[in-house]
Design an enzyme around this catalytic site. Structure first.
Site, PDB file in Angstrom:
ATOM      1  N   LYS A  13       0.839  -1.216   0.000  1.00 12.13           N
ATOM      2  CA  LYS A  13       0.000   0.000   0.000  1.00 12.13           C
ATOM      3  C   LYS A  13       0.865   1.254   0.000  1.00 12.13           C
ATOM      4  CE  LYS A  13      -1.972  -0.907   3.980  1.00 12.13           C
ATOM      5  NZ  LYS A  13      -1.383  -2.191   4.363  1.00 12.13           N
ATOM      6  N   ARG A  88      -9.138   1.074   9.872  1.00  7.11           N
ATOM      7  CA  ARG A  88      -8.751  -0.315  10.132  1.00  7.11           C
ATOM      8  C   ARG A  88      -9.789  -1.044  10.974  1.00  7.11           C
ATOM      9  NH1 ARG A  88      -2.570   0.712   9.697  1.00  7.11           N
ATOM     10  NH2 ARG A  88      -1.776  -1.385   9.561  1.00  7.11           N
ATOM     11  N   ARG A 127      11.518  -5.885   4.541  1.00  4.50           N
ATOM     12  CA  ARG A 127      11.288  -4.450   4.305  1.00  4.50           C
ATOM     13  C   ARG A 127      12.345  -3.598   5.009  1.00  4.50           C
ATOM     14  NH1 ARG A 127       5.351  -2.315   5.088  1.00  4.50           N
ATOM     15  NH2 ARG A 127       5.557  -3.064   7.228  1.00  4.50           N
ATOM     16  N   ARG A 160      11.803  -1.485  10.481  1.00  6.00           N
ATOM     17  CA  ARG A 160      10.855  -1.026  11.489  1.00  6.00           C
ATOM     18  C   ARG A 160      10.887  -1.953  12.691  1.00  6.00           C
ATOM     19  NH1 ARG A 160       5.212   0.093   8.542  1.00  6.00           N
ATOM     20  NH2 ARG A 160       4.531  -0.964  10.429  1.00  6.00           N
ATOM     21  N   ARG A 171      -0.077  -8.468  14.089  1.00  5.11           N
ATOM     22  CA  ARG A 171      -0.661  -7.506  13.139  1.00  5.11           C
ATOM     23  C   ARG A 171      -1.541  -8.214  12.118  1.00  5.11           C
ATOM     24  NH1 ARG A 171       4.745  -4.922  11.323  1.00  5.11           N
ATOM     25  NH2 ARG A 171       3.514  -3.805   9.774  1.00  5.11           N
TER      26      ARG A 171
HETATM   27  P1  AMP Z   1       1.403   0.480   9.472  1.00  3.90           P
HETATM   28  O1  AMP Z   1       2.579   1.359   9.198  1.00  3.90           O
HETATM   29  O2  AMP Z   1       0.215   0.850   8.643  1.00  3.90           O
HETATM   30  O3  AMP Z   1       1.743  -0.984   9.357  1.00  3.90           O
HETATM   31  O4  AMP Z   1       0.968   0.742  10.991  1.00  3.90           O
HETATM   32  C1  AMP Z   1       1.867   0.475  12.034  1.00  3.90           C
HETATM   33  C2  AMP Z   1       1.124   0.337  13.350  1.00  3.90           C
HETATM   34  O5  AMP Z   1       0.484   1.575  13.686  1.00  3.90           O
HETATM   35  C3  AMP Z   1       0.023  -0.699  13.368  1.00  3.90           C
HETATM   36  O6  AMP Z   1       0.507  -2.016  13.618  1.00  3.90           O
HETATM   37  C4  AMP Z   1      -0.841  -0.190  14.530  1.00  3.90           C
HETATM   38  O7  AMP Z   1      -0.240  -0.479  15.767  1.00  3.90           O
HETATM   39  C5  AMP Z   1      -0.762   1.327  14.320  1.00  3.90           C
HETATM   40  N1  AMP Z   1      -1.831   1.823  13.441  1.00  3.90           N
HETATM   41  C6  AMP Z   1      -1.691   2.336  12.195  1.00  3.90           C
HETATM   42  N2  AMP Z   1      -2.863   2.700  11.667  1.00  3.90           N
HETATM   43  C7  AMP Z   1      -3.802   2.417  12.622  1.00  3.90           C
HETATM   44  C8  AMP Z   1      -5.221   2.548  12.692  1.00  3.90           C
HETATM   45  N3  AMP Z   1      -5.945   3.042  11.673  1.00  3.90           N
HETATM   46  N4  AMP Z   1      -5.840   2.136  13.827  1.00  3.90           N
HETATM   47  C9  AMP Z   1      -5.152   1.643  14.865  1.00  3.90           C
HETATM   48  N5  AMP Z   1      -3.805   1.484  14.862  1.00  3.90           N
HETATM   49  C10 AMP Z   1      -3.129   1.862  13.748  1.00  3.90           C
END
Ligand code: AMP
Length: 215
Positions: A13, A88, A127, A160, A171
């Protein structure tokens, strides 16, 4: 255009969103990046969010909903945006609908990038990211020209903290429980655009543009 990008972690994404952004010229709003920046700066939201992000758990709805509302009310988002990582959960999706209604506009597309859990794991484990310019690489599928150095800005690439097998499993679990049901929600509103996402980045982009009818 107002579009949401949905898909498992590792679906690509972020990479596709960056490419779409340069094509469309609308702001790209990445919830994960906003949270990581808040954590890095140790703001009140960041300190709270870190408890969840570090374990691969979803940050409580009320925190992320407030962040996204504030961001969408900024002037640069008034003519369109790409939203990566939000919504989400179904409560987040409803809050976004309410915000769009309050702004008298609507989401045009929800782009779903489909991959299997196995591909997600392989992609996330390899990644590497640039914390300075947010460029995204993969050690095998999309390596930087020089190992561990960002092609764009020369910064050192990092992994990360939440890209570890244990946290990734959490996740993926949360995704299947909380986020996957949104596909039906958006399918019913005829907004869902499904793009298979296990092929190359260029092919996925071509497919996305084709499905969105963007030249
Ligand atoms: P991402 O970079 O999209 O993989 O997000 C990293 C982490 O941020 C996720 O594993 C969640 O802990 C938190 N996070 C990101 N977006 C959301 C969301 N919309 N709702 C809740 N937690 C989020």
């Amino acid at each position: 255009m107002r579009a949401i990008l949905l898909g498992l972690p590792g679906a690509g994404k972020g990479t596709q969103a960056q490419k779409l952004q340069s094509k469309l010229g609308v702001p790209l709003i990445v919830m994960g990046d906003i949270l990581r920046a808040a954590i890095e700066q140790k703001t009140a939201v960041g300190v709270e969010a870190e408890k969840y992000v570090s374990q691969g758990k979803l940050v409580p709805d009320q925190i992320v909903i407030e962040i996204v509302k504030q961001r969408l009310r900024q002037k640069d988002a008034s003519q369109g945006f790409l939203l990566d990582g939000f919504p989400r959960t179904s409560d987040q999706a409803k809050a976004l609908d309410q915000e769009m209604a309050a702004q008298k506009c609507k989401i045009d597309h929800v782009i779903y990038y489909g991959i299997s859990d196995a591909v997600a794991l392989q992609r996330i484990c390899g990644r590497r990211i640039c914390k300075k310019c947010n460029a995204i690489y993969h050690v095998d599928n999309h390596p930087p020209k020089k190992a561990d150095v960002c092609d764009n800005c020369g910064n050192k690439l990092t992994q990360r903290k939440d890209d570890t097998p244990e946290v990734i499993r959490q996740r993926l679990q949360d995704y299947h429980r909380e986020t996957a049901p949104l596909l039906n929600y958006y399918r019913q509103s005829k907004l869902l655009v499904e793009v298979p996402a296990e092929s190359s980045m260029d092919e996925i982009l071509r497919n996305t543009l084709h499905k969105l009818k963007i030249a």
